[in-house]
Design an enzyme around this catalytic site. Sequence first.
Site, PDB file in Angstrom:
ATOM      1  N   CYS A  30       0.837  -1.208   0.000  1.00  0.00           N
ATOM      2  CA  CYS A  30       0.000   0.000   0.000  1.00  0.00           C
ATOM      3  C   CYS A  30       0.871   1.258   0.000  1.00  0.00           C
ATOM      4  O   CYS A  30       1.555   1.538   0.988  1.00  0.00           O
ATOM      5  CB  CYS A  30      -0.910  -0.061   1.229  1.00  0.00           C
ATOM      6  SG  CYS A  30      -1.733   1.490   1.637  1.00  0.00           S
ATOM      7  N   CYS A  33       0.147   3.841   2.699  1.00  0.00           N
ATOM      8  CA  CYS A  33       0.569   3.292   4.004  1.00  0.00           C
ATOM      9  C   CYS A  33       2.056   3.558   4.227  1.00  0.00           C
ATOM     10  O   CYS A  33       2.468   3.931   5.327  1.00  0.00           O
ATOM     11  CB  CYS A  33       0.329   1.782   4.065  1.00  0.00           C
ATOM     12  SG  CYS A  33      -1.397   1.300   3.910  1.00  0.00           S
TER      13      CYS A  33
END
Length: 105
Positions: A30, A33
């Site tokens: 991600c 993230c």
Amino acid sequence: MALEFTDANFQTDVLDSDKLTVIDFWAEWCGPCRAIGPVIEELSKEYSGKVNIGKLNVDHNPSVSVNYGITSIPAILFIKGGKVVDKQIGAVPKSMLEKKIQAHL
């Protein structure tokens, strides 16, 4: 250093804690993230001893992720007294996370 939360330690380290706990639900694949990761590290140093701040990898810890209905990441939950008191979905500036932490101290 941010703590590492898992399915195994979540009950004792988060739910049973008397401190506000901030959990960053993330995954290696991600992009957003990875972008918010350094912010979580900074906050964990700044609030060391006052707030438990850490990360939970959703790929390695599906049980907690499912229990809290995490469908989008990064998702940041603020838990105090075993209950979710606030949450933030998506990457945001450090100042927004600090406001949420201060509101629950």
